[in-house]
Design a protein around this motif. Structure first.
Motif, PDB file in Angstrom:
ATOM      1  N   ASN A 227       0.834  -1.190   0.000  1.00 41.61           N
ATOM      2  CA  ASN A 227       0.000   0.000   0.000  1.00 41.61           C
ATOM      3  C   ASN A 227       0.872   1.245   0.000  1.00 41.61           C
ATOM      4  O   ASN A 227       1.756   1.397   0.851  1.00 41.61           O
ATOM      5  N   TYR A 228       0.635   2.138  -0.969  1.00 44.11           N
ATOM      6  CA  TYR A 228       1.314   3.426  -1.016  1.00 44.11           C
ATOM      7  C   TYR A 228       0.261   4.511  -0.881  1.00 44.11           C
ATOM      8  O   TYR A 228      -0.700   4.550  -1.664  1.00 44.11           O
ATOM      9  N   GLU A 229       0.428   5.384   0.113  1.00 38.77           N
ATOM     10  CA  GLU A 229      -0.514   6.488   0.269  1.00 38.77           C
ATOM     11  C   GLU A 229      -0.004   7.484   1.296  1.00 38.77           C
ATOM     12  O   GLU A 229       1.134   7.414   1.755  1.00 38.77           O
ATOM     13  N   GLN A 230      -0.861   8.401   1.695  1.00 39.88           N
ATOM     14  CA  GLN A 230      -0.493   9.471   2.610  1.00 39.88           C
ATOM     15  C   GLN A 230      -0.253   8.957   4.028  1.00 39.88           C
ATOM     16  O   GLN A 230      -0.763   7.908   4.427  1.00 39.88           O
ATOM     17  N   VAL A 231       0.513   9.755   4.794  1.00 38.41           N
ATOM     18  CA  VAL A 231       0.764   9.454   6.202  1.00 38.41           C
ATOM     19  C   VAL A 231       1.060  10.778   6.915  1.00 38.41           C
ATOM     20  O   VAL A 231       1.311  11.807   6.264  1.00 38.41           O
ATOM     21  N   ASN A 232       1.029  10.771   8.251  1.00 39.97           N
ATOM     22  CA  ASN A 232       1.310  11.970   9.057  1.00 39.97           C
ATOM     23  C   ASN A 232       0.411  13.135   8.659  1.00 39.97           C
ATOM     24  O   ASN A 232       0.853  14.283   8.562  1.00 39.97           O
ATOM     25  N   MET A 233      -0.868  12.827   8.481  1.00 37.48           N
ATOM     26  CA  MET A 233      -1.788  13.825   7.938  1.00 37.48           C
ATOM     27  C   MET A 233      -2.424  14.727   9.001  1.00 37.48           C
ATOM     28  O   MET A 233      -3.277  15.541   8.687  1.00 37.48           O
ATOM     29  N   CYS A 258      -4.558   7.440   8.176  1.00 39.94           N
ATOM     30  CA  CYS A 258      -3.239   7.887   7.726  1.00 39.94           C
ATOM     31  C   CYS A 258      -2.572   8.800   8.749  1.00 39.94           C
ATOM     32  O   CYS A 258      -1.774   9.666   8.400  1.00 39.94           O
ATOM     33  N   ARG A 259      -2.886   8.599  10.018  1.00 41.23           N
ATOM     34  CA  ARG A 259      -2.335   9.469  11.053  1.00 41.23           C
ATOM     35  C   ARG A 259      -0.833   9.276  11.229  1.00 41.23           C
ATOM     36  O   ARG A 259      -0.099  10.225  11.474  1.00 41.23           O
ATOM     37  N   SER A 260      -0.370   8.035  11.134  1.00 38.80           N
ATOM     38  CA  SER A 260       1.030   7.735  11.417  1.00 38.80           C
ATOM     39  C   SER A 260       1.405   6.418  10.769  1.00 38.80           C
ATOM     40  O   SER A 260       0.552   5.671  10.267  1.00 38.80           O
ATOM     41  N   LEU A 261       2.693   6.109  10.800  1.00 37.01           N
ATOM     42  CA  LEU A 261       3.139   4.804  10.324  1.00 37.01           C
ATOM     43  C   LEU A 261       2.548   3.693  11.189  1.00 37.01           C
ATOM     44  O   LEU A 261       2.204   2.616  10.682  1.00 37.01           O
ATOM     45  N   GLU A 262       2.413   3.953  12.485  1.00 37.72           N
ATOM     46  CA  GLU A 262       1.842   2.946  13.376  1.00 37.72           C
ATOM     47  C   GLU A 262       0.386   2.672  13.033  1.00 37.72           C
ATOM     48  O   GLU A 262      -0.054   1.514  13.025  1.00 37.72           O
ATOM     49  N   SER A 263      -0.396   3.712  12.747  1.00 34.25           N
ATOM     50  CA  SER A 263      -1.801   3.497  12.397  1.00 34.25           C
ATOM     51  C   SER A 263      -1.924   2.735  11.082  1.00 34.25           C
ATOM     52  O   SER A 263      -2.851   1.937  10.903  1.00 34.25           O
ATOM     53  N   GLN A 264      -0.991   2.973  10.171  1.00 38.33           N
ATOM     54  CA  GLN A 264      -0.997   2.231   8.908  1.00 38.33           C
ATOM     55  C   GLN A 264      -0.744   0.743   9.159  1.00 38.33           C
ATOM     56  O   GLN A 264      -1.417  -0.122   8.588  1.00 38.33           O
ATOM     57  N   CYS A 316       3.850   7.274   2.384  1.00 40.23           N
ATOM     58  CA  CYS A 316       4.525   6.097   2.936  1.00 40.23           C
ATOM     59  C   CYS A 316       4.311   4.876   2.051  1.00 40.23           C
ATOM     60  O   CYS A 316       3.401   4.835   1.210  1.00 40.23           O
ATOM     61  N   LEU A 317       5.165   3.914   2.257  1.00 39.23           N
ATOM     62  CA  LEU A 317       5.050   2.606   1.616  1.00 39.23           C
ATOM     63  C   LEU A 317       4.868   1.587   2.729  1.00 39.23           C
ATOM     64  O   LEU A 317       5.694   1.503   3.649  1.00 39.23           O
TER      65      LEU A 317
END
Length: 354
Positions: A227-233, A258-264, A316-317
């Protein structure tokens, strides 16, 4: 990108007229991405002899940070695809969700790296356009015919099926229809399967994307999801991105995931995947082979490095796996192979921030 913007429930049926306005902005992102890739290729960021047959070169010059961002995206996703193909010795299938004008099938064929079968899914309107280009241009049609063992390809306005490549017009919010169409194209749930979603899930509500991720996790015995998309939004830069898209009638319905890498990572694990990892694109960019970075950075002058960093820290990826033990030691449980340092084509220098 076959996603819904404001559909209240994943399983709710909606007429084309009622959801067309909602999805128009999402379909527009397909054109935007294709134009950006075409421009970056024209400058020499990477080689793609096929993108020109799907989209014309824009007269509008794209900013250097946009071109570098697309380079990192294409490189990162491409390395994960090749790692999966090598691990399975190409005895696998790839399912590209929201594929748009993607050219990966043709590039893999040129490199003799085709999986057992390559599937693409997108809105019927986008698929119709792509099929028109394929039918009208021998450089696109001939590679498909070469690996097809029957006399004629099965093709209509919203679908094409061949021995090694299939493209399906479907809506990812309608899982029953999606699964039925993929089965008609001989999708094999017993084969190791790589699923790819680039800027797709973020246009779905969290419920919709969770249902898609759960379907993918339960449908295939051995699988990987990229999954590639937004993060740290949640910061100011992220809010500006959201507002800019909203002005173009394109809402990020799934932005809360997409709040953080952890949420992803957490949502992937919550949806039935056994392992999950994520890295922001600036971290990935910093680990690209130095010679390649030097080459692309010489293509254009970038006035403000801080702008590139801000932009790439908001994408992020992510990747998740299930059943990977049957393939032996996977090279991606935490993103980087610390022993070889180059298992995914990324150099490992400082991993303290991961």
């Amino acid at each position: 990108m076959a996603a819904s913007l404001r559909e209240p429930s994943f399983n709710t049926s909606a007429s084309p007229s009622s959801c067309d306005t909602d999805d128009e902005g999402v379909r527009g992102t397909c054109e935007d991405a294709s134009l950006c890739k075409r421009f970056a290729v024209s400058l020499g960021y990477w080689q793609d002899p096929y993108i020109q047959h799907f989209v014309r070169l824009s007269k509008e010059r794209k900013a250097p940070e946009i071109n570098r961002g697309y380079f990192a995206r294409v490189h990162g996703v491409g390395q994960l695809i090749k790692a999966f193909l090598q691990r399975t010795e190409c005895r696998c299938q790839i399912l590209n969700l929201g594929a748009g004008m993607d050219t990966t099938f043709w590039k893999l064929k040129d490199e003799d790296l085709l999986p057992s079968k390559y599937f693409e899914v997108d809105f019927p309107m986008i698929v119709t356009r792509k099929l028109h280009n394929i039918k009208c241009k021998p450089v696109l049609l001939n590679p498909i015919s070469e690996v097809h063992s029957e006399d004629a390809l099965q093709m209509d306005g919203h679908m094409m099926d061949s021995k090694r490549y299939a493209i399906v017009g479907a809506d990812l919010r309608d899982l029953a229809d999606l699964e039925e169409k993929l089965k008609k194209c001989n999708m094999n749930t017993q084969l190791p399967t790589l699923l790819i979603a680039e800027c797709v899930l973020v246009y779905m509500t969290p419920e919709q994307s969770a249902n898609l991720l759960k379907w993918a996790a339960r449908s295939f015995h051995t699988a990987m999801f990229v999954n590639y998309e937004q993060v740290n939004m949640g910061d100011r830069f992220g809010q500006i991105m959201i507002e800019n898209l909203r002005r173009r009638q394109c809402d990020l319905a799934g932005v809360e995931t997409c709040r953080s890498l952890e949420s992803q990572k957490e949502r992937l694990l919550a949806c039935g995947w056994e392992t999950a990892a994520a890295v922001d694109m600036m971290a990935l960019y910093s680990r690209l082979p130095r010679a390649e970075v030097n080459r692309i950075e010489a293509l254009e002058f970038l006035d403000e490095m801080e702008l590139l960093e801000q932009l790439m820290q908001h994408y992020c990826l992510c990747w998740a796996t299930k059943g990977g033990r049957e393939l032996g030691a996977w090279p991606w449980p935490c993103g980087f192979d610390l022993e070889t340092g180059t298992a995914l084509g990324w150099e490992v220098r400082d991993v303290s921030g991961l």
